[in-house]
Scaffold this motif. Structure first.
Motif, PDB file in Angstrom:
ATOM      1  N   GLU A   1       0.844  -1.190   0.000  1.00  0.00           N
ATOM      2  CA  GLU A   1       0.000   0.000   0.000  1.00  0.00           C
ATOM      3  C   GLU A   1       0.879   1.240   0.000  1.00  0.00           C
ATOM      4  OE1 GLU A   1      -3.172   0.287   2.780  1.00  0.00           O
ATOM      5  OE2 GLU A   1      -3.941  -1.701   2.280  1.00  0.00           O
ATOM      6  N   LEU A   2       0.533   2.174  -0.862  1.00  0.00           N
ATOM      7  CA  LEU A   2       1.248   3.444  -0.972  1.00  0.00           C
ATOM      8  C   LEU A   2       0.260   4.578  -0.760  1.00  0.00           C
ATOM      9  CD1 LEU A   2       3.205   2.717  -4.279  1.00  0.00           C
ATOM     10  CD2 LEU A   2       4.110   2.597  -1.950  1.00  0.00           C
ATOM     11  N   THR A   3       0.718   5.634  -0.099  1.00  0.00           N
ATOM     12  CA  THR A   3      -0.107   6.833   0.003  1.00  0.00           C
ATOM     13  C   THR A   3       0.104   7.664  -1.258  1.00  0.00           C
ATOM     14  OG1 THR A   3       1.595   8.197   1.025  1.00  0.00           O
ATOM     15  CG2 THR A   3       0.212   6.855   2.518  1.00  0.00           C
ATOM     16  N   ILE A   4      -0.792   8.594  -1.488  1.00  0.00           N
ATOM     17  CA  ILE A   4      -0.633   9.484  -2.637  1.00  0.00           C
ATOM     18  C   ILE A   4       0.658  10.280  -2.502  1.00  0.00           C
ATOM     19  CG2 ILE A   4      -2.049  11.332  -1.645  1.00  0.00           C
ATOM     20  CD1 ILE A   4      -1.810  10.406  -5.381  1.00  0.00           C
ATOM     21  N   ASN A   5       1.007  10.679  -1.280  1.00  0.00           N
ATOM     22  CA  ASN A   5       2.243  11.431  -1.078  1.00  0.00           C
ATOM     23  C   ASN A   5       3.476  10.588  -1.392  1.00  0.00           C
ATOM     24  OD1 ASN A   5       0.935  13.776  -0.366  1.00  0.00           O
ATOM     25  ND2 ASN A   5       0.996  13.339   1.822  1.00  0.00           N
ATOM     26  N   GLU A   6       3.453   9.303  -1.071  1.00  0.00           N
ATOM     27  CA  GLU A   6       4.576   8.427  -1.406  1.00  0.00           C
ATOM     28  C   GLU A   6       4.736   8.303  -2.918  1.00  0.00           C
ATOM     29  OE1 GLU A   6       4.341   5.619   2.598  1.00  0.00           O
ATOM     30  OE2 GLU A   6       3.289   4.987   0.787  1.00  0.00           O
ATOM     31  N   VAL A   7       3.624   8.189  -3.622  1.00  0.00           N
ATOM     32  CA  VAL A   7       3.667   8.089  -5.087  1.00  0.00           C
ATOM     33  C   VAL A   7       4.175   9.396  -5.690  1.00  0.00           C
ATOM     34  CG1 VAL A   7       2.263   7.839  -7.176  1.00  0.00           C
ATOM     35  CG2 VAL A   7       1.885   6.317  -5.221  1.00  0.00           C
ATOM     36  N   LEU A   8       3.633  10.512  -5.250  1.00  0.00           N
ATOM     37  CA  LEU A   8       4.057  11.805  -5.792  1.00  0.00           C
ATOM     38  C   LEU A   8       5.526  12.072  -5.509  1.00  0.00           C
ATOM     39  CD1 LEU A   8       0.933  13.997  -4.902  1.00  0.00           C
ATOM     40  CD2 LEU A   8       1.567  13.040  -7.148  1.00  0.00           C
ATOM     41  N   HIS A   9       5.979  11.718  -4.314  1.00  0.00           N
ATOM     42  CA  HIS A   9       7.392  11.913  -3.970  1.00  0.00           C
ATOM     43  C   HIS A   9       8.292  11.072  -4.869  1.00  0.00           C
ATOM     44  CE1 HIS A   9      10.777  12.946  -1.415  1.00  0.00           C
ATOM     45  NE2 HIS A   9      11.152  11.687  -1.520  1.00  0.00           N
ATOM     46  N   ALA A  10       7.903   9.828  -5.101  1.00  0.00           N
ATOM     47  CA  ALA A  10       8.711   8.936  -5.942  1.00  0.00           C
ATOM     48  C   ALA A  10       8.729   9.377  -7.398  1.00  0.00           C
ATOM     49  CB  ALA A  10       8.187   7.500  -5.842  1.00  0.00           C
ATOM     50  N   ARG A  11       7.669  10.019  -7.841  1.00  0.00           N
ATOM     51  CA  ARG A  11       7.589  10.464  -9.230  1.00  0.00           C
ATOM     52  C   ARG A  11       8.254  11.818  -9.472  1.00  0.00           C
ATOM     53  NH1 ARG A  11       1.496   8.884 -11.213  1.00  0.00           N
ATOM     54  NH2 ARG A  11       1.955   6.690 -11.664  1.00  0.00           N
ATOM     55  N   ASP A  12       8.583  12.522  -8.412  1.00  0.00           N
ATOM     56  CA  ASP A  12       9.222  13.833  -8.532  1.00  0.00           C
ATOM     57  C   ASP A  12      10.633  13.646  -9.086  1.00  0.00           C
ATOM     58  OD1 ASP A  12      10.607  16.257  -8.101  1.00  0.00           O
ATOM     59  OD2 ASP A  12       9.441  16.702  -6.291  1.00  0.00           O
ATOM     60  N   LYS A  13      10.907  14.244 -10.221  1.00  0.00           N
ATOM     61  CA  LYS A  13      12.200  14.090 -10.905  1.00  0.00           C
ATOM     62  C   LYS A  13      13.367  14.639 -10.094  1.00  0.00           C
ATOM     63  CE  LYS A  13      10.404  12.206 -14.549  1.00  0.00           C
ATOM     64  NZ  LYS A  13      10.329  10.778 -14.558  1.00  0.00           N
ATOM     65  N   ASP A  14      13.094  15.476  -9.093  1.00  0.00           N
ATOM     66  CA  ASP A  14      14.159  16.020  -8.242  1.00  0.00           C
ATOM     67  C   ASP A  14      14.624  15.019  -7.179  1.00  0.00           C
ATOM     68  OD1 ASP A  14      14.173  18.430  -9.599  1.00  0.00           O
ATOM     69  OD2 ASP A  14      12.720  19.352  -8.227  1.00  0.00           O
ATOM     70  N   ASN A  15      13.899  13.905  -7.033  1.00  0.00           N
ATOM     71  CA  ASN A  15      14.220  12.913  -6.015  1.00  0.00           C
ATOM     72  C   ASN A  15      14.738  11.630  -6.643  1.00  0.00           C
ATOM     73  OD1 ASN A  15      13.082  14.637  -4.025  1.00  0.00           O
ATOM     74  ND2 ASN A  15      11.057  13.841  -4.500  1.00  0.00           N
ATOM     75  N   THR A  16      15.700  11.009  -5.991  1.00  0.00           N
ATOM     76  CA  THR A  16      16.104   9.653  -6.335  1.00  0.00           C
ATOM     77  C   THR A  16      15.548   8.774  -5.226  1.00  0.00           C
ATOM     78  OG1 THR A  16      18.125  10.403  -7.398  1.00  0.00           O
ATOM     79  CG2 THR A  16      18.033   8.091  -6.761  1.00  0.00           C
ATOM     80  N   VAL A  17      14.619   7.881  -5.584  1.00  0.00           N
ATOM     81  CA  VAL A  17      13.881   7.115  -4.587  1.00  0.00           C
ATOM     82  C   VAL A  17      14.086   5.622  -4.833  1.00  0.00           C
ATOM     83  CG1 VAL A  17      11.586   6.663  -3.612  1.00  0.00           C
ATOM     84  CG2 VAL A  17      12.163   8.953  -4.434  1.00  0.00           C
ATOM     85  N   ALA A  18      14.226   4.883  -3.729  1.00  0.00           N
ATOM     86  CA  ALA A  18      14.281   3.428  -3.784  1.00  0.00           C
ATOM     87  C   ALA A  18      13.113   2.884  -2.970  1.00  0.00           C
ATOM     88  CB  ALA A  18      15.598   2.910  -3.223  1.00  0.00           C
ATOM     89  N   LEU A  19      12.607   1.731  -3.383  1.00  0.00           N
ATOM     90  CA  LEU A  19      11.583   1.018  -2.626  1.00  0.00           C
ATOM     91  C   LEU A  19      12.235  -0.230  -2.057  1.00  0.00           C
ATOM     92  CD1 LEU A  19       8.613   0.610  -1.764  1.00  0.00           C
ATOM     93  CD2 LEU A  19       8.270  -0.581  -3.951  1.00  0.00           C
ATOM     94  N   TYR A  20      12.156  -0.396  -0.738  1.00  0.00           N
ATOM     95  CA  TYR A  20      12.776  -1.522  -0.048  1.00  0.00           C
ATOM     96  C   TYR A  20      11.664  -2.268   0.687  1.00  0.00           C
ATOM     97  CZ  TYR A  20      16.549  -3.981   2.398  1.00  0.00           C
ATOM     98  OH  TYR A  20      17.426  -4.937   2.861  1.00  0.00           O
ATOM     99  N   VAL A  21      11.326  -3.456   0.199  1.00  0.00           N
ATOM    100  CA  VAL A  21      10.231  -4.249   0.754  1.00  0.00           C
ATOM    101  C   VAL A  21      10.800  -5.497   1.402  1.00  0.00           C
ATOM    102  CG1 VAL A  21       8.099  -5.504   0.221  1.00  0.00           C
ATOM    103  CG2 VAL A  21       8.664  -3.410  -1.049  1.00  0.00           C
ATOM    104  N   VAL A  22      10.353  -5.780   2.622  1.00  0.00           N
ATOM    105  CA  VAL A  22      10.705  -7.031   3.287  1.00  0.00           C
ATOM    106  C   VAL A  22       9.403  -7.788   3.507  1.00  0.00           C
ATOM    107  CG1 VAL A  22      11.807  -8.135   5.260  1.00  0.00           C
ATOM    108  CG2 VAL A  22      12.673  -5.936   4.426  1.00  0.00           C
TER     109      VAL A  22
END
Length: 120
Positions: A53-74
């Motif tokens: 589950e992702l919040t809208i803010n998590e999605v928007l943050h990950a899609r922002d070209k100014d950010n380098t984002v990784a998803l780490y799932v356990v």
């Protein structure tokens, strides 16, 4: 479960020479190495990793070209229910560096309904 997953993510990045800072919001972990910065969204679950589950803010943050984002799932975290408090252990890691959630991989799960004014 999420705290256990964050500990695993922290150990992973520190093992690769990153300096790790736990934040919580708008993402869980900030990693820096020299002038490079990576934001890490962490998810933990006792079941199989078929979705998170992702919040809208998590999605928007990950899609922002100014950010380098990784998803780490356990996933598949085992819980020792004999101890008090319970102790999570192990798990299977799914690590997506340079993560940007694609539209076709997102499914709406909730809607916000704004109530009309009942007096009109």
């Amino acid at each position: 479960m999420e705290e256990h997953a964050e500990q695993m993510a922290t150990a992973h990045y520190e093992g690769q020479g990153w300096t790790v800072e736990k934040l919580g919001k708008p993402y869980h972990v900030r990693c820096t190495r020299g002038t490079v910065e990576r934001h890490v969204e962490v998810k933990g679950a006792t079941g199989a990793a078929t979705s998170v589950e992702l919040t809208i803010n998590e999605v928007l943050h990950a899609r922002d070209k100014d950010n380098t984002v990784a998803l780490y799932v356990v996933s598949d975290i085992r819980v020792d229910a004999v101890t008090d408090p319970y102790i999570p252990r192990g798990g299977t890691v799914w690590h997506y560096s340079n993560w940007e959630p694609a539209e076709e991989d997102l499914r709406p799960r909730k809607y916000e309904y704004r109530l009309p004014d009942p007096t009109t």
